[in-house]
Design a protein around this motif. Structure first.
Motif, PDB file in Angstrom:
ATOM      1  N   LYS A 110       0.820  -1.213   0.000  1.00  5.11           N
ATOM      2  CA  LYS A 110       0.000   0.000   0.000  1.00  5.11           C
ATOM      3  C   LYS A 110       0.858   1.270   0.000  1.00  5.11           C
ATOM      4  CE  LYS A 110      -4.290  -1.737   2.035  1.00  5.11           C
ATOM      5  NZ  LYS A 110      -5.240  -1.671   3.178  1.00  5.11           N
ATOM      6  N   ASN A 111       2.085   1.174   0.514  1.00  6.52           N
ATOM      7  CA  ASN A 111       2.966   2.344   0.584  1.00  6.52           C
ATOM      8  C   ASN A 111       3.846   2.521  -0.651  1.00  6.52           C
ATOM      9  OD1 ASN A 111       2.195   3.426   3.094  1.00  6.52           O
ATOM     10  ND2 ASN A 111       3.405   1.890   4.182  1.00  6.52           N
ATOM     11  N   VAL A 112       3.755   1.606  -1.601  1.00  3.43           N
ATOM     12  CA  VAL A 112       4.500   1.771  -2.855  1.00  3.43           C
ATOM     13  C   VAL A 112       3.840   2.902  -3.643  1.00  3.43           C
ATOM     14  CG1 VAL A 112       5.128   0.694  -5.035  1.00  3.43           C
ATOM     15  CG2 VAL A 112       5.245  -0.628  -2.914  1.00  3.43           C
ATOM     16  N   LYS A 113       4.600   3.925  -3.987  1.00  2.00           N
ATOM     17  CA  LYS A 113       4.023   5.107  -4.625  1.00  2.00           C
ATOM     18  C   LYS A 113       4.427   5.267  -6.091  1.00  2.00           C
ATOM     19  CE  LYS A 113       2.173   6.327  -0.725  1.00  2.00           C
ATOM     20  NZ  LYS A 113       0.728   6.110  -0.520  1.00  2.00           N
ATOM     21  N   GLU A 114       5.705   5.114  -6.383  1.00  2.00           N
ATOM     22  CA  GLU A 114       6.207   5.466  -7.706  1.00  2.00           C
ATOM     23  C   GLU A 114       6.494   4.265  -8.598  1.00  2.00           C
ATOM     24  OE1 GLU A 114       6.119   8.417  -8.555  1.00  2.00           O
ATOM     25  OE2 GLU A 114       6.066   9.548  -6.683  1.00  2.00           O
ATOM     26  N   GLU A 115       6.604   3.066  -8.011  1.00  2.00           N
ATOM     27  CA  GLU A 115       6.972   1.881  -8.789  1.00  2.00           C
ATOM     28  C   GLU A 115       5.745   1.010  -9.049  1.00  2.00           C
ATOM     29  OE1 GLU A 115       8.593   2.511  -5.710  1.00  2.00           O
ATOM     30  OE2 GLU A 115      10.045   3.766  -6.786  1.00  2.00           O
ATOM     31  N   GLN A 116       5.914   0.109  -9.986  1.00  2.25           N
ATOM     32  CA  GLN A 116       4.945  -0.958 -10.187  1.00  2.25           C
ATOM     33  C   GLN A 116       5.412  -2.167  -9.378  1.00  2.25           C
ATOM     34  OE1 GLN A 116       1.905  -1.229 -12.712  1.00  2.25           O
ATOM     35  NE2 GLN A 116       2.100   0.646 -11.503  1.00  2.25           N
ATOM     36  N   ALA A 117       4.470  -2.839  -8.722  1.00  4.19           N
ATOM     37  CA  ALA A 117       4.800  -3.979  -7.867  1.00  4.19           C
ATOM     38  C   ALA A 117       4.336  -5.282  -8.531  1.00  4.19           C
ATOM     39  CB  ALA A 117       4.148  -3.829  -6.498  1.00  4.19           C
ATOM     40  N   PHE A 118       5.292  -6.198  -8.720  1.00  6.15           N
ATOM     41  CA  PHE A 118       4.966  -7.571  -9.114  1.00  6.15           C
ATOM     42  C   PHE A 118       4.951  -8.408  -7.839  1.00  6.15           C
ATOM     43  CE2 PHE A 118       6.782  -5.583 -12.815  1.00  6.15           C
ATOM     44  CZ  PHE A 118       5.951  -6.008 -13.840  1.00  6.15           C
ATOM     45  N   MET A 119       4.103  -9.404  -7.815  1.00  4.35           N
ATOM     46  CA  MET A 119       3.911 -10.157  -6.568  1.00  4.35           C
ATOM     47  C   MET A 119       3.920 -11.660  -6.833  1.00  4.35           C
ATOM     48  SD  MET A 119       0.927  -9.467  -3.770  1.00  4.35           S
ATOM     49  CE  MET A 119       1.025 -10.178  -2.134  1.00  4.35           C
ATOM     50  N   ILE A 120       4.672 -12.361  -6.012  1.00  2.00           N
ATOM     51  CA  ILE A 120       4.647 -13.823  -5.981  1.00  2.00           C
ATOM     52  C   ILE A 120       4.144 -14.222  -4.604  1.00  2.00           C
ATOM     53  CG2 ILE A 120       6.003 -15.939  -6.095  1.00  2.00           C
ATOM     54  CD1 ILE A 120       7.976 -14.475  -7.897  1.00  2.00           C
ATOM     55  N   ALA A 121       3.085 -15.001  -4.554  1.00  2.00           N
ATOM     56  CA  ALA A 121       2.507 -15.377  -3.263  1.00  2.00           C
ATOM     57  C   ALA A 121       2.267 -16.875  -3.215  1.00  2.00           C
ATOM     58  CB  ALA A 121       1.194 -14.629  -3.027  1.00  2.00           C
ATOM     59  N   SER A 122       2.431 -17.430  -2.029  1.00  2.00           N
ATOM     60  CA  SER A 122       2.072 -18.838  -1.841  1.00  2.00           C
ATOM     61  C   SER A 122       0.563 -18.987  -1.960  1.00  2.00           C
ATOM     62  CB  SER A 122       2.536 -19.315  -0.457  1.00  2.00           C
ATOM     63  OG  SER A 122       1.806 -18.648   0.561  1.00  2.00           O
ATOM     64  N   GLY A 123       0.098 -20.223  -2.170  1.00  2.00           N
ATOM     65  CA  GLY A 123      -1.335 -20.430  -2.353  1.00  2.00           C
ATOM     66  C   GLY A 123      -2.153 -19.988  -1.166  1.00  2.00           C
ATOM     67  N   SER A 124      -1.752 -20.411   0.041  1.00  2.00           N
ATOM     68  CA  SER A 124      -2.565 -20.113   1.225  1.00  2.00           C
ATOM     69  C   SER A 124      -2.549 -18.630   1.564  1.00  2.00           C
ATOM     70  CB  SER A 124      -2.078 -20.942   2.413  1.00  2.00           C
ATOM     71  OG  SER A 124      -0.697 -20.706   2.645  1.00  2.00           O
ATOM     72  N   LEU A 125      -1.352 -18.021   1.590  1.00  2.00           N
ATOM     73  CA  LEU A 125      -1.284 -16.593   1.919  1.00  2.00           C
ATOM     74  C   LEU A 125      -1.819 -15.736   0.776  1.00  2.00           C
ATOM     75  CD1 LEU A 125       2.124 -16.184   3.825  1.00  2.00           C
ATOM     76  CD2 LEU A 125      -0.142 -16.805   4.674  1.00  2.00           C
ATOM     77  N   GLY A 126      -1.658 -16.198  -0.452  1.00  2.00           N
ATOM     78  CA  GLY A 126      -2.201 -15.461  -1.582  1.00  2.00           C
ATOM     79  C   GLY A 126      -3.714 -15.380  -1.533  1.00  2.00           C
ATOM     80  N   GLN A 127      -4.353 -16.456  -1.114  1.00  2.00           N
ATOM     81  CA  GLN A 127      -5.800 -16.471  -1.048  1.00  2.00           C
ATOM     82  C   GLN A 127      -6.326 -15.414  -0.072  1.00  2.00           C
ATOM     83  OE1 GLN A 127      -7.274 -20.419  -0.433  1.00  2.00           O
ATOM     84  NE2 GLN A 127      -9.375 -19.916  -0.997  1.00  2.00           N
ATOM     85  N   THR A 128      -5.527 -15.112   0.956  1.00  2.00           N
ATOM     86  CA  THR A 128      -5.895 -14.076   1.929  1.00  2.00           C
ATOM     87  C   THR A 128      -5.530 -12.684   1.430  1.00  2.00           C
ATOM     88  OG1 THR A 128      -5.480 -15.636   3.727  1.00  2.00           O
ATOM     89  CG2 THR A 128      -5.553 -13.292   4.300  1.00  2.00           C
ATOM     90  N   THR A 129      -4.389 -12.568   0.767  1.00  2.00           N
ATOM     91  CA  THR A 129      -3.821 -11.259   0.433  1.00  2.00           C
ATOM     92  C   THR A 129      -4.365 -10.690  -0.866  1.00  2.00           C
ATOM     93  OG1 THR A 129      -1.782 -12.011   1.498  1.00  2.00           O
ATOM     94  CG2 THR A 129      -1.652 -10.011   0.165  1.00  2.00           C
ATOM     95  N   VAL A 130      -4.568 -11.517  -1.865  1.00  2.00           N
ATOM     96  CA  VAL A 130      -4.971 -11.020  -3.189  1.00  2.00           C
ATOM     97  C   VAL A 130      -6.234 -10.157  -3.124  1.00  2.00           C
ATOM     98  CG1 VAL A 130      -5.818 -11.707  -5.467  1.00  2.00           C
ATOM     99  CG2 VAL A 130      -3.772 -12.787  -4.516  1.00  2.00           C
ATOM    100  N   PRO A 131      -7.287 -10.549  -2.399  1.00  2.00           N
ATOM    101  CA  PRO A 131      -8.493  -9.689  -2.358  1.00  2.00           C
ATOM    102  C   PRO A 131      -8.207  -8.293  -1.792  1.00  2.00           C
ATOM    103  CG  PRO A 131      -9.003 -11.888  -1.556  1.00  2.00           C
ATOM    104  CD  PRO A 131      -7.511 -11.821  -1.687  1.00  2.00           C
ATOM    105  N   ILE A 132      -7.169  -8.167  -0.963  1.00  2.00           N
ATOM    106  CA  ILE A 132      -6.850  -6.872  -0.352  1.00  2.00           C
ATOM    107  C   ILE A 132      -6.073  -5.976  -1.303  1.00  2.00           C
ATOM    108  CG2 ILE A 132      -5.703  -5.741   1.601  1.00  2.00           C
ATOM    109  CD1 ILE A 132      -6.017  -8.370   3.158  1.00  2.00           C
TER     110      ILE A 132
END
Length: 647
Positions: free
Chosen positions: A83-105
Motif C-alpha cells: 500500500k505504501n509503494v508510490k512510484e513503482e509498479q509492484a509484481f507479486m509472488i505469493a504462496s497459495g494459502s497466503l495469496g488467497q488471503t492477500t490477493v483480495p486486499i
C-alpha cells in the motif's frame, strides 16, 4: 547588479551566475536509488533465506530479473508495504494459502501490476485464482514464473515512458510555467545542458563505481557492469541502450523520476546516445533526395488519468520525456497494446506518428544496423515533441488510435513556449546550476538540494562554493528551515569575506539574504545589523538613486516595522519610494511594493486613512502590471477591505 529579495517581490540571489564554470562530474557518494521502475514482493510463510537452500536458489533466480525483491512471511506486513509503494509498479509472488488471503486486499491497487501464485497444489489454487484478473498463473516451479516475469517487466518499462501534455489552445505565450508539466521543462533544460558539457573518463569511472555499489549483491548485474567497463567503446551507444540491460533501466527511471544525481552521473551516456542518433539521422536523411514523409508506430498503455489528459490536450503538444522506440510495423505496436489491456487496467494507445525527415531539431534514426537485436526500429532522441491530431476508438473501448505529427523548432506555438521557458529559467546560468535554479523556481526543493550537494562536492573553486552555499541557503529558506538557511548563507559570506573587498556588492547580496532570514525568524536585532551592513556597502558603491539602495532602505524599513518602530520604518520606506519614483516606470511592481509597505506601516500605526491611500496606489499599479489572479493583487485587495472595516 545583485538581486535583492524584497517584500512582495522576492528574488533569488544568483551572484554572478554568468561567469560560472560548467560543472561536470560528481565525486561524492550517490543516494541509493531504485534502478528499475518496478519491484517484486515475495510472500510465503516458509521463506528462510538464511537456512533454506531452495529459498536461496529461488531468490538468486529472481534477482536476475528484478533488482529490488522484498520477501515477507507475514500478510499484514506485506499489505502495509504494498500500500505504501508510490512510484513503482509492484509484481507479486505469493504462496497459495497466503495469496488467497492477500490477493483480495491488494488486487485493485493501481501499483500492483501482476500476481503469480507459487504453490505445491496447482489444481486446488487455480479454483480461486481464476476470479482475479491480475493473477497470471498458478505455478509449482519458479522457472516458468521467471520466464513470465521477464517479459512482464519489459512490458512494464515500455508502459512507463513519461509523457507530458501541453495545452496550446489558450496561447502558449501566457503559459504559467508552474502549471506546465515540470518534466517537459526539465527534460528540455537537461538536453540543452548536456550538449554544452565536455565529459571526461572520470565521469564514466564514477558511474561504474556507483553501479558496483548498488549491484554488490547481484552477480548477474555485476557481470553486466564488468562488460560495460571493458567494452563501452567497443559498441555504439545505441547498441548499449537497446540491449535493455541495467543501463537501459537506470536511464529510463532516472528521467521518469527526475533523479538529478543519477542524471548527472549518466550525463555522458545520455549525450553519447543523443549524438549517435543525431549522426545517423544526418547520414540517413539530411541531404538525400528521399524527403517523403513516413509513418511509424508506438504502442503504450496509459493510466485513466493520463488518457483523460491526452483527450483534453487534442491539437496541443505531447512530449516523450525519454528516448523513444518506435516501429515501422503497425502490427508490432498493435499487438503490444492488445497484450497490455489483457494483462492490466491501462488504456491501450496506438500512436500513429507522421514524420517529416527534414526535421532536424529532434534527431531520429533507423537503428537496425547498430541495435543489439538488429530489429527494424526508429529511435528518437530525448524530448521528442509531437502535435496531437485525431483521437479515435478502435475495436475495443480500451483501445485507441492517436495521430501525432512530429513538430519542428519552427512551430510557432512551440517557439513561444520554448522562449518562455528559456526566459524564465535563468538563461545566464551555466551547466547544472541552471537546472538547480529552475528546480527552486518550481519549488522542487529536495531535488534542488540533491543537485547542489553534488555540485558542491565536485568543485574546489572558492567562488563556486560560495555561490552553491547561497543556493542551498535559498532552498532551506524556502522550506522554512531557517537555522539551516542561515548556516548555508553564513558559509557563503565567510568565503566571500576572504576573497572579496569588504565593500564588494556581492557581499551585500549575501548579507541581505542573512538579514531577511533573521527577519523571518523574528530576530530583528540581527536582521537590522546585517541590513545595515548592506546599506553601508551600497552607499559606498552606488549612486544615490540606485534601485539596490532602495532595496536596502526597504529591508531596513521592514525590520523597523516588525520591531514596532513605525517612525523609522516610515522614514526608510519613503526613501525607497522616492528612488523608485525617480528610476522606475509608473507601472513597475517594485513601486507597488513600496506603496504596499508604507500602507502596512500606517495600518500598524492605526492611521487607516493613509494606509488606505497607500494600498489603493499599490492596487492601481498592480492592476496595470499583473494578471487578474495574481496573489499580490489578492493580498492588497484583502488589506484594503480590512482597513475599510476599521475606519
Amino acid at each position: 547588479m545583485d538581486d535583492r529579495k524584497k517584500k512582495l517581490t522576492t528574488k533569488s540571489s544568483d551572484a554572478a551566475a554568468s561567469d560560472k564554470h560548467i560543472n561536470r562530474r560528481p565525486r561524492r557518494g550517490f543516494h541509493v536509488h531504485m534502478t528499475q521502475n518496478f519491484l517484486l514482493v515475495w510472500l510465503d510463510s516458509n521463506i528462510d533465506l538464511e537456512n533454506n537452500d531452495e529459498c536461496k536458489m529461488t531468490m538468486s533466480k529472481l534477482k536476475k530479473i528484478v533488482d529490488m525483491i522484498n520477501p515477507f512471511t507475514d500478510v499484514d506486513e506485506c499489505v502495509r508495504f504494498v500500500k505504501n509503494v508510490k512510484e513503482e509498479q509492484a509484481f507479486m509472488i505469493a504462496s497459495g494459502s497466503l495469496g488467497q488471503t492477500t490477493v483480495p486486499i491488494v488486487h485493485d491497487l493501481p501499483q500492483v501490476n501482476t500476481i503469480y501464485i507459487f504453490c505445491g497444489n496447482q489444481a486446488r489454487h487455480e479454483q480461486w485464482a481464476k476470479h482475479w484478473p491480475k493473477i497470471k498463473g498458478v505455478f509449482t516451479d519458479i522457472i516458468p514464473i521467471c520466464k513470465a516475469l521477464k517479459q512482464a517487466v519489459l512490458d512494464c518499462d515500455k508502459n512507463l515512458i513519461s509523457i507530458s501534455f501541453v495545452t496550446t489552445s489558450y496561447g502558449t505565450a501566457r503559459q504559467n510555467l508552474k502549471q506546465l508539466d515540470s518534466l517537459f521543462m526539465y527534460t528540455q533544460i537537461i538536453k540543452e545542458i548536456l550538449l554544452t558539457i565536455n565529459f571526461e573518463q572520470q565521469d564514466f569511472n564514477d558511474f561504474i563505481t556507483y553501479c558496483r555499489n548498488i549491484f554488490a549483491e547481484n552477480p548477474k548485474a555485476l557481470q553486466a557492469v564488468d562488460k560495460l567497463t571493458h567494452e563501452y567503446h567497443d559498441h555504439p551507444p545505441i547498441w548499449w541502450y537497446t540491449q535493455q540491460s541495467f543501463l537501459y533501466s537506470i536511464l529510463n527511471r532516472s528521467l521518469r523520476m527526475m533523479e538529478v544525481d543519477l542524471i548527472i552521473s549518466m550525463g555522458f551516456f545520455i549525450r553519447d546516445l543523443h549524438n549517435h542518433i543525431a549522426k545517423l539521422h544526418q547520414e540517413q536523411y539530411a541531404g538525400h533526395a528521399r524527403s517523403k514523409s513516413f509513418i511509424v508506430y508506438h504502442g503504450q498503455g496509459l493510466s485513466e488519468t493520463n488518457f483523460d489528459q491526452l483527450n483534453k490536450t487534442k491539437n496541443g503538444l505531447l512530449s516523450f520525456n525519454n528516448f523513444l522506440s518506435t516501429s515501422t510495423d503497425r502490427e508490432v505496436s498493435f499487438n503490444f497494446i492488445r497484450q497490455t489491456i489483457r494483462t492490466s487496467d491501462l488504456v491501450g494507445v496506438l500512436f500513429v506518428m507522421k514524420i517529416e525527415p527534414s526535421i532536424v531539431s529532434t534527431p531520429f534514426a533507423n537503428v537496425r544496423d547498430v541495435s543489439y537485436f538488429e530489429e527494424e526500429e526508429i529511435l528518437f532522441s530525448i524530448h521528442s515533441i509531437f502535435r496531437i491530431g485525431k483521437i479515435q476508438q478502435m475495436d475495443n473501448d480500451r483501445l485507441w488510435r492517436v495521430d501525432l505529427m512530429l513538430v519542428s523548432d519552427e512551430d510557432p506555438e512551440l517557439q513561444v513556449l520554448t522562449e518562455q521557458i528559456h526566459k524564465n529559467t535563468n538563461p545566464n546560468a551555466k551547466g547544472w546550476d541552471r537546472l538547480g535554479m529552475c528546480l527552486i523556481k518550481q519549488e522542487d526543493f529536495n531535488k534542488a538540494q540533491d543537485l547542489y550537494n553534488i555540485l558542491l562536492d565536485q568543485t574546489t573553486n572558492d567562488r563556486e562554493k560560495a555561490d552553491i552555499y547561497n543556493q542551498l541557503g535559498l532552498v532551506k529558506e524556502n522550506q522554512g528551515e531557517y537555522q539551516e538557511a542561515i548556516a548555508y548563507y553564513q558559509q557563503s559570506s565567510n568565503i566571500l569575506e576572504k576573497i572579496l573587498s569588504p565593500t564588494d556588492t556581492r557581499l551585500a547580496a549575501s548579507y541581505s539574504n542573512i538579514g531577511l532570514v533573521y527577519d523571518k525568524m523574528g530576530d530583528y536585532s540581527k536582521a537590522l545589523s546585517f541590513h545595515e551592513k548592506v546599506l553601508k556597502i551600497d552607499q559606498t558603491n552606488l549612486p544615490p538613486n540606485h534601485p539596490n539602495l532602495a532595496a536596502s532602505y526597504n529591508n531596513i524599513g521592514m525590520v523597523y516595522d516588525n520591531m514596532g518602530n513605525y517612525s523609522e520604518a516610515l522614514s526608510f520606506h519613503e526613501k525607497a519610494l522616492e528612488i523608485y519614483q525617480k528610476t522606475l516606470p509608473s507601472d513597475h511592481t517594485d513601486l507597488a511594493a513600496a506603496y504596499n509597505n508604507i500602507g502596512w506601516v500606517y495600518r500598524n500605526k492605526g492611521d487607516y486613512s493613509r494606509a488606505l491611500e497607500s494600498y489603493e496606489r499599490a492596487l492601481e499599479i498592480q492592476q496595470r502590471s499583473l494578471p487578474p489572479d495574481h496573489p499580490d493583487l489578492q493580498d492588497v485587495r484583502k488589506s484594503i477591505n480590512i482597513v475599510k472595516k476599521k475606519m
